[in-house]
Write a protein that holds these residues in place. Sequence first.
Motif, PDB file in Angstrom:
ATOM      1  N   GLU A   1       0.842  -1.099   0.068  1.00 52.69           N
ATOM      2  CA  GLU A   1       0.088   0.055   0.026  1.00 52.69           C
ATOM      3  C   GLU A   1       0.666   1.351  -0.001  1.00 52.69           C
ATOM      4  OE1 GLU A   1      -3.650   2.015   2.693  1.00 52.69           O
ATOM      5  OE2 GLU A   1      -2.776  -0.001   3.091  1.00 52.69           O
ATOM      6  N   CYS A   2       2.032   1.135   0.726  1.00 55.43           N
ATOM      7  CA  CYS A   2       2.804   2.117   0.767  1.00 55.43           C
ATOM      8  C   CYS A   2       3.488   2.478  -0.568  1.00 55.43           C
ATOM      9  CB  CYS A   2       3.919   2.163   1.975  1.00 55.43           C
ATOM     10  SG  CYS A   2       3.051   2.134   3.748  1.00 55.43           S
ATOM     11  N   ILE A   3       3.838   1.395  -1.414  1.00 59.38           N
ATOM     12  CA  ILE A   3       4.388   1.617  -2.501  1.00 59.38           C
ATOM     13  C   ILE A   3       3.661   1.968  -3.476  1.00 59.38           C
ATOM     14  CG2 ILE A   3       5.665  -0.012  -4.291  1.00 59.38           C
ATOM     15  CD1 ILE A   3       6.630  -1.578  -2.280  1.00 59.38           C
ATOM     16  N   ALA A   4       2.457   1.291  -3.848  1.00 61.15           N
ATOM     17  CA  ALA A   4       1.298   1.676  -4.848  1.00 61.15           C
ATOM     18  C   ALA A   4       0.379   3.080  -4.471  1.00 61.15           C
ATOM     19  CB  ALA A   4       0.552   0.459  -5.060  1.00 61.15           C
ATOM     20  N   GLY A   5       0.270   3.212  -3.226  1.00 63.36           N
ATOM     21  CA  GLY A   5      -0.328   4.392  -2.496  1.00 63.36           C
ATOM     22  C   GLY A   5      -1.856   4.038  -2.561  1.00 63.36           C
ATOM     23  N   SER A   6      -2.683   5.035  -2.243  1.00 70.59           N
ATOM     24  CA  SER A   6      -3.964   4.840  -2.093  1.00 70.59           C
ATOM     25  C   SER A   6      -4.762   5.515  -3.335  1.00 70.59           C
ATOM     26  CB  SER A   6      -4.585   5.313  -0.805  1.00 70.59           C
ATOM     27  OG  SER A   6      -3.743   4.532   0.226  1.00 70.59           O
ATOM     28  N   ASN A   7      -5.891   4.897  -3.579  1.00 70.83           N
ATOM     29  CA  ASN A   7      -6.794   5.511  -4.750  1.00 70.83           C
ATOM     30  C   ASN A   7      -8.047   5.917  -4.023  1.00 70.83           C
ATOM     31  OD1 ASN A   7      -4.967   4.647  -6.636  1.00 70.83           O
ATOM     32  ND2 ASN A   7      -5.745   2.588  -6.969  1.00 70.83           N
ATOM     33  N   PHE A   8      -8.479   7.142  -4.633  1.00 71.02           N
ATOM     34  CA  PHE A   8      -9.662   7.661  -3.899  1.00 71.02           C
ATOM     35  C   PHE A   8     -10.325   8.659  -4.664  1.00 71.02           C
ATOM     36  CE2 PHE A   8     -11.933  10.957  -1.061  1.00 71.02           C
ATOM     37  CZ  PHE A   8     -12.769   9.887  -0.654  1.00 71.02           C
ATOM     38  N   LEU A   9     -11.603   8.423  -5.347  1.00 71.20           N
ATOM     39  CA  LEU A   9     -12.287   9.394  -6.180  1.00 71.20           C
ATOM     40  C   LEU A   9     -11.244   9.756  -7.580  1.00 71.20           C
ATOM     41  CD1 LEU A   9     -13.769  11.882  -3.694  1.00 71.20           C
ATOM     42  CD2 LEU A   9     -14.833  10.145  -4.762  1.00 71.20           C
TER      43      LEU A   9
ATOM     44  N   PHE B   1      -8.039   9.696  -7.851  1.00 71.05           N
ATOM     45  CA  PHE B   1      -6.843   9.981  -7.539  1.00 71.05           C
ATOM     46  C   PHE B   1      -6.016   9.161  -6.815  1.00 71.05           C
ATOM     47  CE2 PHE B   1      -9.659  13.701  -7.584  1.00 71.05           C
ATOM     48  CZ  PHE B   1      -8.808  14.559  -8.468  1.00 71.05           C
ATOM     49  N   ASN B   2      -4.751   9.031  -7.011  1.00 78.10           N
ATOM     50  CA  ASN B   2      -3.583   8.250  -6.461  1.00 78.10           C
ATOM     51  C   ASN B   2      -2.918   9.146  -5.473  1.00 78.10           C
ATOM     52  OD1 ASN B   2      -0.666   6.992  -6.550  1.00 78.10           O
ATOM     53  ND2 ASN B   2      -2.280   5.597  -6.438  1.00 78.10           N
ATOM     54  N   VAL B   3      -2.844   8.530  -4.061  1.00 82.02           N
ATOM     55  CA  VAL B   3      -2.040   9.303  -3.130  1.00 82.02           C
ATOM     56  C   VAL B   3      -1.031   8.611  -2.679  1.00 82.02           C
ATOM     57  CG1 VAL B   3      -2.268  10.687  -1.011  1.00 82.02           C
ATOM     58  CG2 VAL B   3      -4.328  10.540  -2.381  1.00 82.02           C
ATOM     59  N   ARG B   4       0.455   8.916  -3.095  1.00 88.97           N
ATOM     60  CA  ARG B   4       1.373   8.161  -2.716  1.00 88.97           C
ATOM     61  C   ARG B   4       2.606   9.114  -2.338  1.00 88.97           C
ATOM     62  NH1 ARG B   4       4.472   4.418  -7.516  1.00 88.97           N
ATOM     63  NH2 ARG B   4       6.260   4.009  -6.231  1.00 88.97           N
ATOM     64  N   ARG B   5       3.553   8.603  -1.664  1.00 93.35           N
ATOM     65  CA  ARG B   5       4.678   9.210  -1.421  1.00 93.35           C
ATOM     66  C   ARG B   5       5.949   9.048  -2.311  1.00 93.35           C
ATOM     67  NH1 ARG B   5       4.928  11.929   3.161  1.00 93.35           N
ATOM     68  NH2 ARG B   5       3.249  11.876   4.965  1.00 93.35           N
ATOM     69  N   TYR B   6       6.547  10.035  -2.766  1.00 91.24           N
ATOM     70  CA  TYR B   6       7.629   9.562  -3.411  1.00 91.24           C
ATOM     71  C   TYR B   6       9.031  10.370  -2.817  1.00 91.24           C
ATOM     72  CZ  TYR B   6       4.311   8.509  -7.236  1.00 91.24           C
ATOM     73  OH  TYR B   6       3.334   7.979  -7.994  1.00 91.24           O
ATOM     74  N   ASP B   7       9.995   9.520  -2.564  1.00 96.29           N
ATOM     75  CA  ASP B   7      10.973   9.795  -2.070  1.00 96.29           C
ATOM     76  C   ASP B   7      10.591  10.708  -0.728  1.00 96.29           C
ATOM     77  OD1 ASP B   7      12.532   8.387  -3.690  1.00 96.29           O
ATOM     78  OD2 ASP B   7      12.871  10.066  -4.981  1.00 96.29           O
ATOM     79  N   GLY B   8       9.530  10.514   0.131  1.00 94.74           N
ATOM     80  CA  GLY B   8       9.169  11.280   1.272  1.00 94.74           C
ATOM     81  C   GLY B   8       8.177  12.208   0.978  1.00 94.74           C
TER      82      GLY B   8
ATOM     83  N   LEU C   1       4.828  13.751  -0.563  1.00 92.97           N
ATOM     84  CA  LEU C   1       3.288  13.256  -0.876  1.00 92.97           C
ATOM     85  C   LEU C   1       2.876  13.831  -2.216  1.00 92.97           C
ATOM     86  CD1 LEU C   1       0.895  11.495   0.151  1.00 92.97           C
ATOM     87  CD2 LEU C   1       0.101  13.785   1.314  1.00 92.97           C
ATOM     88  N   LEU C   2       2.498  13.159  -3.132  1.00 90.00           N
ATOM     89  CA  LEU C   2       2.098  13.649  -4.351  1.00 90.00           C
ATOM     90  C   LEU C   2       0.794  12.927  -4.725  1.00 90.00           C
ATOM     91  CD1 LEU C   2       5.182  13.510  -6.630  1.00 90.00           C
ATOM     92  CD2 LEU C   2       4.154  15.509  -5.414  1.00 90.00           C
ATOM     93  N   ILE C   3      -0.273  13.608  -5.215  1.00 91.36           N
ATOM     94  CA  ILE C   3      -1.618  13.386  -5.683  1.00 91.36           C
ATOM     95  C   ILE C   3      -1.464  13.344  -7.325  1.00 91.36           C
ATOM     96  CG2 ILE C   3      -3.936  13.820  -5.426  1.00 91.36           C
ATOM     97  CD1 ILE C   3      -3.581  15.129  -2.874  1.00 91.36           C
ATOM     98  N   LYS C   4      -1.817  12.312  -7.861  1.00 97.46           N
ATOM     99  CA  LYS C   4      -1.819  12.147  -9.294  1.00 97.46           C
ATOM    100  C   LYS C   4      -3.353  11.439  -9.773  1.00 97.46           C
ATOM    101  CE  LYS C   4       3.105  11.688  -9.873  1.00 97.46           C
ATOM    102  NZ  LYS C   4       4.242  10.978 -10.602  1.00 97.46           N
ATOM    103  N   PRO C   5      -3.815  11.534 -11.073  1.00 98.43           N
ATOM    104  CA  PRO C   5      -4.671  10.814 -11.460  1.00 98.43           C
ATOM    105  C   PRO C   5      -4.422   9.173 -11.181  1.00 98.43           C
ATOM    106  CG  PRO C   5      -4.151  12.498 -13.267  1.00 98.43           C
ATOM    107  CD  PRO C   5      -3.061  12.456 -12.131  1.00 98.43           C
ATOM    108  N   SER C   6      -5.319   8.606 -10.764  1.00 98.96           N
ATOM    109  CA  SER C   6      -4.883   7.004 -10.705  1.00 98.96           C
ATOM    110  C   SER C   6      -4.921   6.439 -11.845  1.00 98.96           C
ATOM    111  CB  SER C   6      -6.183   6.459  -9.812  1.00 98.96           C
ATOM    112  OG  SER C   6      -7.339   6.519 -10.572  1.00 98.96           O
ATOM    113  N   PRO C   7      -4.103   5.299 -11.850  1.00 97.17           N
ATOM    114  CA  PRO C   7      -4.115   4.356 -13.324  1.00 97.17           C
ATOM    115  C   PRO C   7      -5.244   3.861 -13.575  1.00 97.17           C
ATOM    116  CG  PRO C   7      -2.303   3.930 -11.633  1.00 97.17           C
ATOM    117  CD  PRO C   7      -3.217   4.662 -11.028  1.00 97.17           C
TER     118      PRO C   7
END
Length: 302
Positions: free
Chosen positions: A38-46, A48-55, A57-63
Motif C-alpha cells: 500500500e505504501c508503494i502503490a499508494g491509495s486510490n480515492f475518487l 486520484f492516487n495518493v502516494r509518497r515519492y522519496d518522502g 506526498l504527491l496526488i496524481k490521476p489514478s492508473p
Amino acid sequence: MGRRRAIAASPVSWHHRHWTQRQAGPPDVTSQEGRLSECIAGSNFLGFNVRRYDGKLLIKPSPAAVRRIRERLRAEMAALRGANVSAVLNKIDPIVRGWSAYYRTVVSNDAFTALDDYMWKLTYKWAKQGHQNKSRHWIVDRYFGRSNPSSKNRWVFGDRETGAHLRKFSWTKIVRHQMVAGTSSPGDPALTEYWAKRRRKGTPPPLDAFGLRQLTLQDGRCPLCREFLLDADHQAQSPPEWEQWMAVLRRAMTKQYIVISPEQGKSNVVLRLVHTACHCRRSAEIATGPAPLHASDPSGLA
C-alpha cells in the motif's frame, strides 16, 4: 518501587511473556506485506492516487482513471468512424475539457502529455480510415496544423475551413490548492461569505486565456444585467459533471462585439463576455425598437 522491579524481573514474568508470544503465533507477514504494498502503490480515492515519492506526498490521476478515459476515447472515436471532423470535435472536445478540468488541481502533467499522444494516434487513425487511398502527408496537411493561434504546436487536430480545433489535455494549466484559513469549516453559517469568496477567487475556472482575462476585467459580472457570469457556489465534482458544466457554459455565455467610435473617427471593436439570454434580449430590444421619425414639412404654417 523496588518490589515492582523485582516482580517485573522475576522468572514468572519472563515465562508469562514468552507464553503470550507463543500463543499469539508468528508475526502476520501478510498484513505487513499489504501495508508495504500500500505504501508503494499508494491509495486510490475518487480517481486520484495518493502516494509518497522519496518522502514527498504527491496526488496524481489514478492508473484506473487514466485507463478509463483512454478506453472511452477509443470507443468514442470508433463510433465516429465515417463522421465529419465537426462531429468529432463536438463529441471529443467536451470530454477532453471535462477530464482535464477535474484533474488540473493535482500533479497531472505527465498524464496530460501521455493522453495527448494517445489522442493524436486516435485522430490520425480516424482520418486514415476515412481516406485510405490518401498519403500520410495529405492527411496531415488536411487535419493537422497550427489551428490554435496561442500555441506553436503544429500537430493540432481540427477543421482548416472553420478554424475549429480539438483542445489538448496539456493546454489546461495546473493550479495548486489554496489552503483554508485557520479552522474554517464549510458548515459554519458565519463563514458563508468567506467560502463564497473563496470559490470565486480561489481556483480559476477552466477557461482559455481570453476568458480568464475578460472575467477579471469585468469583475466576473455580465455588463448587461450585472449578475455573475459563473455560479461559483456549485462546482463540478467529477469529470462527467465538468463535461456538463462546459456544455452549459457554452450555451449560457457568449462573446459580444461592440463598436466604439472615438473622436478621431476610427472604429474600435471591443469584445466582452455576456449571458446568452441577455445578449438575445438586448438584440431583440434593438430590433423591435421604436421606428425612427422621418422629417416632414410642418403643417398649418403660412
